[in-house]
Write a protein that holds these residues in place. Structure first.
Motif, PDB file in Angstrom:
ATOM      1  N   ASP A 184     -19.031  41.936  33.310  1.00  0.00           N
ATOM      2  CA  ASP A 184     -19.682  43.070  33.945  1.00  0.00           C
ATOM      3  C   ASP A 184     -20.895  42.586  34.725  1.00  0.00           C
ATOM      4  N   GLY A 185     -20.798  42.524  36.038  1.00  0.00           N
ATOM      5  CA  GLY A 185     -21.879  42.042  36.882  1.00  0.00           C
ATOM      6  C   GLY A 185     -23.114  42.920  36.851  1.00  0.00           C
ATOM      7  N   ASN A 186     -22.970  44.193  36.475  1.00  0.00           N
ATOM      8  CA  ASN A 186     -24.104  45.112  36.405  1.00  0.00           C
ATOM      9  C   ASN A 186     -24.678  45.239  35.002  1.00  0.00           C
ATOM     10  N   LYS A 187     -24.203  44.443  34.070  1.00  0.00           N
ATOM     11  CA  LYS A 187     -24.587  44.584  32.667  1.00  0.00           C
ATOM     12  C   LYS A 187     -26.100  44.585  32.470  1.00  0.00           C
ATOM     13  N   ALA A 188     -26.818  43.718  33.159  1.00  0.00           N
ATOM     14  CA  ALA A 188     -28.264  43.600  32.962  1.00  0.00           C
ATOM     15  C   ALA A 188     -29.010  44.857  33.398  1.00  0.00           C
ATOM     16  N   SER A 189     -28.521  45.575  34.404  1.00  0.00           N
ATOM     17  CA  SER A 189     -29.236  46.743  34.895  1.00  0.00           C
ATOM     18  C   SER A 189     -28.656  48.064  34.391  1.00  0.00           C
ATOM     19  N   LYS A 190     -27.690  47.999  33.499  1.00  0.00           N
ATOM     20  CA  LYS A 190     -27.020  49.191  32.998  1.00  0.00           C
ATOM     21  C   LYS A 190     -27.718  49.699  31.738  1.00  0.00           C
ATOM     22  N   THR A 191     -27.888  51.019  31.647  1.00  0.00           N
ATOM     23  CA  THR A 191     -28.332  51.620  30.397  1.00  0.00           C
ATOM     24  C   THR A 191     -27.244  52.572  29.930  1.00  0.00           C
ATOM     25  N   LEU A 192     -27.038  52.631  28.637  1.00  0.00           N
ATOM     26  CA  LEU A 192     -26.047  53.521  28.050  1.00  0.00           C
ATOM     27  C   LEU A 192     -26.773  54.599  27.262  1.00  0.00           C
ATOM     28  N   ALA A 193     -26.246  55.817  27.292  1.00  0.00           N
ATOM     29  CA  ALA A 193     -26.845  56.928  26.567  1.00  0.00           C
ATOM     30  C   ALA A 193     -25.755  57.748  25.896  1.00  0.00           C
ATOM     31  N   THR A 194     -26.029  58.213  24.692  1.00  0.00           N
ATOM     32  CA  THR A 194     -25.101  59.070  23.969  1.00  0.00           C
ATOM     33  C   THR A 194     -25.149  60.476  24.553  1.00  0.00           C
ATOM     34  N   VAL A 195     -23.995  61.042  24.809  1.00  0.00           N
ATOM     35  CA  VAL A 195     -23.887  62.412  25.287  1.00  0.00           C
ATOM     36  C   VAL A 195     -23.579  63.333  24.109  1.00  0.00           C
ATOM     37  N   ALA A 196     -22.684  62.898  23.205  1.00  0.00           N
ATOM     38  CA  ALA A 196     -22.308  63.701  22.044  1.00  0.00           C
ATOM     39  C   ALA A 196     -21.714  62.818  20.963  1.00  0.00           C
ATOM     40  N   GLY A 197     -21.912  63.236  19.715  1.00  0.00           N
ATOM     41  CA  GLY A 197     -21.217  62.594  18.613  1.00  0.00           C
ATOM     42  C   GLY A 197     -22.067  61.632  17.842  1.00  0.00           C
ATOM     43  N   PRO A 198     -21.502  60.888  16.910  1.00  0.00           N
ATOM     44  CA  PRO A 198     -20.099  60.891  16.491  1.00  0.00           C
ATOM     45  C   PRO A 198     -19.804  62.032  15.505  1.00  0.00           C
ATOM     46  N   THR A 199     -18.769  62.784  15.802  1.00  0.00           N
ATOM     47  CA  THR A 199     -18.391  63.918  14.963  1.00  0.00           C
ATOM     48  C   THR A 199     -16.879  63.951  14.761  1.00  0.00           C
ATOM     49  N   ASP A 200     -16.468  64.726  13.739  1.00  0.00           N
ATOM     50  CA  ASP A 200     -15.038  64.927  13.522  1.00  0.00           C
ATOM     51  C   ASP A 200     -14.606  66.187  14.269  1.00  0.00           C
ATOM     52  N   ALA A 201     -13.370  66.599  14.094  1.00  0.00           N
ATOM     53  CA  ALA A 201     -12.823  67.751  14.818  1.00  0.00           C
ATOM     54  C   ALA A 201     -13.549  69.053  14.489  1.00  0.00           C
ATOM     55  N   GLU A 202     -14.163  69.124  13.305  1.00  0.00           N
ATOM     56  CA  GLU A 202     -14.895  70.326  12.905  1.00  0.00           C
ATOM     57  C   GLU A 202     -16.357  70.284  13.354  1.00  0.00           C
ATOM     58  N   GLY A 203     -16.768  69.204  14.024  1.00  0.00           N
ATOM     59  CA  GLY A 203     -18.142  69.084  14.491  1.00  0.00           C
ATOM     60  C   GLY A 203     -19.116  68.514  13.479  1.00  0.00           C
ATOM     61  N   VAL A 204     -18.597  67.984  12.358  1.00  0.00           N
ATOM     62  CA  VAL A 204     -19.437  67.387  11.321  1.00  0.00           C
ATOM     63  C   VAL A 204     -19.781  65.953  11.716  1.00  0.00           C
ATOM     64  N   THR A 205     -21.063  65.595  11.668  1.00  0.00           N
ATOM     65  CA  THR A 205     -21.488  64.242  11.990  1.00  0.00           C
ATOM     66  C   THR A 205     -20.853  63.256  11.028  1.00  0.00           C
ATOM     67  N   LYS A 206     -20.245  62.217  11.571  1.00  0.00           N
ATOM     68  CA  LYS A 206     -19.560  61.199  10.775  1.00  0.00           C
ATOM     69  C   LYS A 206     -20.016  59.822  11.237  1.00  0.00           C
ATOM     70  N   GLY A 207     -21.067  59.292  10.619  1.00  0.00           N
ATOM     71  CA  GLY A 207     -21.561  57.980  10.984  1.00  0.00           C
ATOM     72  C   GLY A 207     -22.671  58.084  12.004  1.00  0.00           C
ATOM     73  N   SER A 208     -22.984  56.941  12.613  1.00  0.00           N
ATOM     74  CA  SER A 208     -24.074  56.898  13.579  1.00  0.00           C
ATOM     75  C   SER A 208     -23.769  55.863  14.658  1.00  0.00           C
ATOM     76  N   LEU A 209     -24.500  55.977  15.751  1.00  0.00           N
ATOM     77  CA  LEU A 209     -24.382  55.018  16.837  1.00  0.00           C
ATOM     78  C   LEU A 209     -25.622  54.152  16.835  1.00  0.00           C
ATOM     79  N   GLY A 210     -25.423  52.848  16.979  1.00  0.00           N
ATOM     80  CA  GLY A 210     -26.535  51.914  17.017  1.00  0.00           C
ATOM     81  C   GLY A 210     -27.110  51.820  18.412  1.00  0.00           C
ATOM     82  N   ALA A 211     -28.016  50.879  18.574  1.00  0.00           N
ATOM     83  CA  ALA A 211     -28.637  50.659  19.874  1.00  0.00           C
ATOM     84  C   ALA A 211     -27.573  50.319  20.913  1.00  0.00           C
ATOM     85  N   HIS A 212     -27.738  50.857  22.091  1.00  0.00           N
ATOM     86  CA  HIS A 212     -26.827  50.582  23.201  1.00  0.00           C
ATOM     87  C   HIS A 212     -27.392  49.380  23.940  1.00  0.00           C
TER      88      HIS A 212
END
Length: 76
Positions: free
Chosen positions: A2-30
Protein backbone atom coordinates in the motif's frame (compact mmCIF):
# COMPACT_ATOMS: atom_id res chain seq x y z
CA UNK A 1 1.97 -3.11 -0.93
CA UNK A 2 0.00 0.00 0.00
CA UNK A 3 1.84 3.09 -1.25
CA UNK A 4 -0.44 5.38 0.79
CA UNK A 5 -0.04 3.43 4.03
CA UNK A 6 2.03 6.12 5.77
CA UNK A 7 -0.54 8.88 5.16
CA UNK A 8 -3.66 6.78 5.74
CA UNK A 9 -5.74 6.95 8.90
CA UNK A 10 -8.40 4.38 9.74
CA UNK A 11 -11.49 5.09 11.82
CA UNK A 12 -14.22 2.86 13.21
CA UNK A 13 -17.68 3.64 11.86
CA UNK A 14 -19.60 0.92 13.75
CA UNK A 15 -19.10 -2.23 15.77
CA UNK A 16 -17.96 -4.79 16.64
CA UNK A 17 -21.46 -6.13 17.28
CA UNK A 18 -23.53 -9.24 16.66
CA UNK A 19 -26.80 -9.38 14.70
CA UNK A 20 -28.74 -8.18 17.76
CA UNK A 21 -26.47 -5.13 18.17
CA UNK A 22 -24.68 -6.47 21.27
CA UNK A 23 -21.02 -5.41 21.50
CA UNK A 24 -18.79 -8.44 21.00
CA UNK A 25 -15.11 -7.71 21.57
CA UNK A 26 -13.15 -4.59 20.77
CA UNK A 27 -11.06 -2.99 18.06
CA UNK A 28 -7.44 -2.12 18.76
CA UNK A 29 -5.43 0.79 17.48
CA UNK A 30 -5.68 1.32 13.74
CA UNK A 31 -2.09 1.40 12.56
CA UNK A 32 -0.08 0.48 9.51
CA UNK A 33 -3.24 0.10 7.43
CA UNK A 34 -4.63 -2.63 9.73
CA UNK A 35 -7.61 -2.95 12.03
CA UNK A 36 -7.25 -5.44 14.90
CA UNK A 37 -10.29 -7.22 16.40
CA UNK A 38 -10.02 -8.84 19.84
CA UNK A 39 -12.75 -11.10 21.21
CA UNK A 40 -13.48 -10.69 24.92
CA UNK A 41 -15.62 -12.34 27.59
CA UNK A 42 -18.77 -11.17 25.77
CA UNK A 43 -17.99 -13.80 23.12
CA UNK A 44 -19.15 -17.13 24.58
CA UNK A 45 -19.91 -20.65 23.38
CA UNK A 46 -23.47 -19.46 22.62
CA UNK A 47 -21.97 -17.27 19.89
CA UNK A 48 -20.52 -20.19 17.93
CA UNK A 49 -21.96 -20.05 14.41
CA UNK A 50 -22.92 -16.38 14.73
CA UNK A 51 -21.36 -13.44 12.95
CA UNK A 52 -19.72 -10.37 14.50
CA UNK A 53 -19.21 -7.36 12.25
CA UNK A 54 -17.59 -3.96 12.34
CA UNK A 55 -17.36 -1.13 9.84
CA UNK A 56 -14.42 1.19 9.23
CA UNK A 57 -13.24 3.80 6.74
CA UNK A 58 -9.90 5.20 5.63
CA UNK A 59 -8.89 8.80 5.12
CA UNK A 60 -6.03 9.71 2.78
CA UNK A 61 -5.16 13.32 2.12
CA UNK A 62 -8.39 14.54 3.73
CA UNK A 63 -10.57 12.34 1.50
CA UNK A 64 -12.69 9.61 3.13
CA UNK A 65 -13.07 6.21 1.52
CA UNK A 66 -16.35 4.39 1.34
CA UNK A 67 -17.08 2.56 4.59
CA UNK A 68 -16.26 -1.17 4.50
CA UNK A 69 -17.76 -3.86 6.72
CA UNK A 70 -15.83 -6.88 8.01
CA UNK A 71 -17.77 -10.04 8.96
CA UNK A 72 -16.24 -12.55 11.37
CA UNK A 73 -17.79 -15.99 11.86
CA UNK A 74 -17.33 -17.24 15.44
CA UNK A 75 -16.33 -20.89 15.56
CA UNK A 76 -14.66 -23.22 17.99
Amino acid sequence: EDGNKASKTLATVAGPTDAEGVTKGSLGAHSGGSVTYTADTNVTSRDIGRVVSFTYKATVGGVDSAAKTVYILIYK
